[in-house]
Write an enzyme that holds these catalytic residues in place. Structure first.
Site, PDB file in Angstrom:
ATOM      1  N   ASP A 178       0.837  -1.207   0.000  1.00 52.66           N
ATOM      2  CA  ASP A 178       0.000   0.000   0.000  1.00 52.66           C
ATOM      3  C   ASP A 178       0.867   1.250   0.000  1.00 52.66           C
ATOM      4  O   ASP A 178       0.638   2.190  -0.771  1.00 52.66           O
ATOM      5  CB  ASP A 178      -0.900   0.018   1.239  1.00 52.66           C
ATOM      6  N   TYR A 179       1.849   1.275   0.885  1.00 53.52           N
ATOM      7  CA  TYR A 179       2.683   2.470   1.001  1.00 53.52           C
ATOM      8  C   TYR A 179       3.604   2.642  -0.198  1.00 53.52           C
ATOM      9  O   TYR A 179       3.838   3.776  -0.653  1.00 53.52           O
ATOM     10  CB  TYR A 179       3.454   2.449   2.321  1.00 53.52           C
TER      11      TYR A 179
END
Length: 402
Positions: free
Chosen positions: A171-172
């Protein structure tokens, strides 16, 4: 809150960002822009709250700072009119849905560009906007993405099941990549007058950042086994339990580290056991076996803080394996103000990770906590040319969150 009430600061002051993304990947790109001064309008679905508001709410409090929130249903006719009003003068639009969702709503990139030719559009999804139709339409969360992108296969111990890496790294990685690409798109749009669209498939970004591992297989046919908490090739590289029960992670790697670190055990870098032709000690060699045994014994006989201090003094990279309690009390964290406090929109005092990296001339700010759903709906609509009667009618029709 009206746009005129937003403070002016940061590297991205004057940038307008609209995002209808949820959970983490898309919102972290928008959040980084908000922390750097952009005016970020967060469209939250009227039908379902952002999942990141759950689990105690700290996810949203951490990753939705400095935003203004409007809540309505995009795919309705009235919702599309509101979206158009928001995007006509926006620089960036970020969305995160299953591949092709906006196209199915009749909101293709071409439609959005007919409203605003310079708009930069970022589509975040698990599997992308094109490809095998069976995968394009699939939902995806970070651990599932890790499984599909081969990242999970790398994590854990060889004799056990693969493990997802915490905390949601794909996600990051996607959010950080989207942050950079969106700003690059704005630069080019301002130069050419032509917008851009990005298809950010989360699994592709997860596999992009796996260093040499994909090529080891694709070019050399060499698999990448799970190695647990120790390197599988190099001695003195991994996690070691210390006398006090705490652990450190250390690395005997590089000529300077080897030269200084081996002195701790009375050995010389450049000797027959530790030749300078290699900047580390392979586990398969006699020197590597000796170093691994010596490091293990040394750590078992000393407290973790002693190991860290002595090895770092010698130039060997080493750190105690920290938890959040340790970090909150650590002098370096305190000196750099890694954690900071701000006020939630309901007046609560919150503490979390500060803005970063540190910026010298145009620093970031945290001027507002995470807004509640629809908190700024009326003010945002007023900013975009709707009058009080029109807004009242939209509420009465159920288009807006009341």
């Amino acid at each position: 809150m009206r746009k005129s009430e937003k403070p002016s600061f940061g590297l991205l002051d004057g940038l307008k960002v609209v995002h209808s993304s949820s959970v983490v990947a898309g919102p972290i790109a928008a959040e980084l822009m908000a922390e750097n001064g952009a005016d970020v309008i967060w469209i939250e679905s009227k039908r379902a709250l952002d999942t990141n508001r759950g689990k105690g709410g700290m996810g949203a409090e951490s990753e939705r700072r400095n935003m203004r929130n409007i809540s309505f249903d995009i795919p309705t006719e009235e919702g599309k009119k509101i979206l158009r009003s928001l995007l006509e003068d926006a620089d960036i639009f970020i969305e995160s849905s299953k591949g092709g969702q906006y196209k199915r709503w009749g909101l293709t990139d071409e439609v959005l560009w007919s409203w605003n030719p310079k708009l930069v559009i970022a589509h975040f999804s698990g599997y992308g906007q094109s490809g095998d139709p069976e995968y394009v339409s699939r939902g995806c969360y970070d651990p599932v993405c890790q499984a599909f992108s081969c990242l999970m296969h790398l994590n854990g111990f060889a004799d056990r099941e693969a493990l997802p890496a915490r905390e949601i790294p794909s996600d990051y990685l996607s959010g950080l990549t989207g942050f950079g690409m969106c700003l690059a798109g704005v630069m080019k749009a301002r130069e050419t007058g032509i917008g851009e669209s990005f298809d950010l498939a989360q699994y592709e970004l997860a596999i992009r950042y796996q260093n040499q591992r994909p090529m080891d297989w694709l070019v050399r046919g060499v698999p990448s086994p799970r190695v647990g908490n120790h390197n599988d090739v190099t001695a003195g590289w991994g996690a070691y339990t210390c006398k006090d029960g705490n652990a450190v992670y250390l690395m005997f790697l590089g000529p300077s580290v080897m030269e200084k670190g081996l002195r701790l055990f009375g050995w010389e870098f450049g000797s027959e056991l530790f030749p300078k032709t290699q900047n580390f000690a392979p586990l398969a060699t006699e020197g590597g076996k000796m170093l691994e045994e010596a490091v293990t014994k040394y750590c078992a006989e000393h407290a973790a803080v002693e190991v860290e201090e002595e090895l770092c003094a010698l130039g060997v990279p080493c750190s105690r394996i920290m938890d959040y309690e340790m970090a909150a009390e650590h002098p370096h964290y305190i000196a750099r103000e890694t954690f900071t406090e701000w006020e939630a929109v309901d007046g609560r005092k919150l503490k979390g990770v500060n803005t970063m990296p540190k910026v010298t001339n145009h620093p970031q700010q945290i001027w507002r906590g995470c807004p509640t759903p629809g908190m700024d709906t009326d003010d945002i609509l007023l900013d975009h040319g709707f009058d009080a009667e029109e807004i009242k009618a939209l509420h009465e029709q159920g288009i807006l969150r009341n």
